[in-house]
Structures are given as structure tokens and as C-alpha cells.
Design an enzyme around this catalytic site. Sequence first.
Site, PDB file in Angstrom:
ATOM      1  N   SER A 175      51.029 -20.051   5.802  1.00 44.67           N
ATOM      2  CA  SER A 175      50.069 -21.053   6.254  1.00 44.67           C
ATOM      3  C   SER A 175      49.088 -20.417   7.232  1.00 44.67           C
ATOM      4  O   SER A 175      48.379 -19.483   6.862  1.00 44.67           O
ATOM      5  CB  SER A 175      50.816 -22.247   6.855  1.00 44.67           C
ATOM      6  OG  SER A 175      49.951 -23.327   7.070  1.00 44.67           O
ATOM      7  N   GLU A 250      41.603 -38.870   5.197  1.00 47.20           N
ATOM      8  CA  GLU A 250      40.394 -38.483   4.469  1.00 47.20           C
ATOM      9  C   GLU A 250      39.731 -37.274   5.106  1.00 47.20           C
ATOM     10  O   GLU A 250      39.257 -36.363   4.420  1.00 47.20           O
ATOM     11  CB  GLU A 250      39.422 -39.664   4.423  1.00 47.20           C
ATOM     12  CG  GLU A 250      38.206 -39.433   3.540  1.00 47.20           C
ATOM     13  CD  GLU A 250      38.561 -39.164   2.085  1.00 47.20           C
ATOM     14  OE1 GLU A 250      37.803 -38.422   1.418  1.00 47.20           O
ATOM     15  OE2 GLU A 250      39.594 -39.688   1.615  1.00 47.20           O
ATOM     16  N   HIS A 286      53.900 -26.805   0.005  1.00 50.70           N
ATOM     17  CA  HIS A 286      53.558 -25.865   1.069  1.00 50.70           C
ATOM     18  C   HIS A 286      54.800 -25.525   1.899  1.00 50.70           C
ATOM     19  O   HIS A 286      54.986 -24.364   2.279  1.00 50.70           O
ATOM     20  CB  HIS A 286      52.480 -26.506   1.955  1.00 50.70           C
ATOM     21  CG  HIS A 286      51.959 -25.613   3.028  1.00 50.70           C
ATOM     22  ND1 HIS A 286      51.221 -24.480   2.770  1.00 50.70           N
ATOM     23  CD2 HIS A 286      52.042 -25.714   4.387  1.00 50.70           C
ATOM     24  CE1 HIS A 286      50.883 -23.911   3.922  1.00 50.70           C
ATOM     25  NE2 HIS A 286      51.367 -24.639   4.912  1.00 50.70           N
TER      26      HIS A 286
END
Length: 307
Positions: A175, A250, A286
Amino acid sequence: MLRFATTMLLVALSGFGVQPAQAQSVTAETVKEARKVESFDLRADRMGQDYRVFLVRPAEAPPPGGYPVIYLLDGNATVPMMEKVIGPNPPEPYGSAVIVGIGYPIDGPFDILRRYRDLTPPTPPEFIPPSRDGTSVIETGGRDDFLTFVETQVIPAVETRLPIDPQRRTLFGHSLGGLFSLYVLYTKGDLFQTYVAADPAIWWSGQAILREQAAFLERSKGKGVPPGTALLIETSGKLVERPLPPADAERLKHLRSGQTGREVAATLATVPGLQLAFHDFAEESHGSMLPLAVADTLRFAFGRSPD
């Protein structure tokens, strides 16, 4: 220390979808017989903060040129995962690997806020994602200080304790750690010979890493990279969205758009001399890919392709 390492193994694996029952075959006694796990704290000269370094000493004698060494970011979580992979009776040549985890003096697997600061460039507020709890302040911009700490304090501390082959260093990050791993390759590529970027956060700070990538590509024209430089990029295929208010969700989706490790791997395929591998964990998220990427790192550090 051994009890701590075994406890951390169970905590770290359970946090990524691996149940403790799957890890119970590795006990304190079997680890003790095979490899020695220790830890020590270092205060970073430039940051004035303590880090915890986890060091796994092989049971076997060093090869003629010294031990190969694998440096793992997020060491509190990733060192137990790596020791699970290596096991109490590691097959050749994996038993010769020194494992170094760079972590924090905490009981849990991750220090989320400190890793934000340590692994990122200075980031404009509009590019900083919402915090997980909705209230914490995310600080950024510490990656150069952290890199200096790794180079000038962690590596020397390890190499005064064990005979290490300086031409067989591997760096793993996931990451933001994967983003950091790419940054080191792009800007100080001779510090390690093997790099692993697992689901690198290319999107961070408006994909600012692509500017360093462009400069790296320009410098690499004709002359390529130092001999033996290898890079493994891995990506996940399943998106797991964390619960956020609709506006924050969003915004996070927008921030995370753009290139991923897949596109970066395709671009870097043009670099002369770079030994590049790409692996897509299409059925993993992930988080769930992390222990699998750690396992691939061990194989890749010894010149073998990921599964």
C-alpha cells in the site's frame, strides 16, 4: 520475545482473513529451534521518535558473502507473516534469509497515523483522504526523513549485528509501503537490489509518484539500472470499501482513481536491465493479499517467480 513473536503472528494473520487455527503449527518452541527472533528500538535522529526493529537471525551459518536480507515495512505485522512462510525447518535456500521488520513500539500490527507520515511525500490537503475514524489528523511528508533513517541507522544497526551481503538486500512494502518502495527505487535505487511493491498506492497525492517515475525513466535511458536490480509489483482484484459517509466515500473513490500497479509495471517494462515481474491477485482484496505478497517476496528475493 518468542512469546511476543508468536502472539503477533496470530494477530497479524487473523487481521488479514487467515484464522488462528491455520497458524497454530508454528509454536514458540518450533520457532526457537529454528530461528532466533529479537527486537530493539532505535530513535530516529531526524524525527526524534522511536521505531522498533524486528530481527530474525538464521540458525545456519552465513554463506561466504554474508546473509541475504529482506527488509519489511510494517514490521509488526509482516515479520510474523514471513516467519510463518519460512517455517521451523525452511527448505534451501530460504533458511539463510535474515528478516528485518521496520515497525513501531506498539502492541498491535499497524500504527496507521505514523505510517501515513513516514511513507508519503508532502501532500496538499485536497489530496489527503478522510481518516478511518473521521476525526484523526493525517500528517504527511516524512518519507525522506524515514528513508534517511533506514539508510543511516537501520541498515548499519543490522549489519553490525550480523554478516550481511550488501549486494543482496530486498525491500518490501504494501500500500503506502509499496509506494515508498517505488520511491526508493526511483531515487536511490542502489540502496537495495530487489524491490517489492504490493498494491502500491499510486493514487496518493494526485499520483505524484508518476513525476518521480518519469525522472527515473529519463535517467535510465541507455544506461538502465544497476546490475541485478529486480522489481516485483503485485495488485489486488477485489475492492473492499470501508464504511464512510456518502460524501467521504465519493471523495475517496475519486482520490483513488487513475493508474495502479498494473499500469506502472507496463511502463517500467521498458527500463533496460530491470528484472521486472508482475502478479495480479485477482481474487484477493487489498488487505487479504498482504500475507500472500509477503510469501512471494521471499521467493522473489531468491530469484524465483511469484506463484
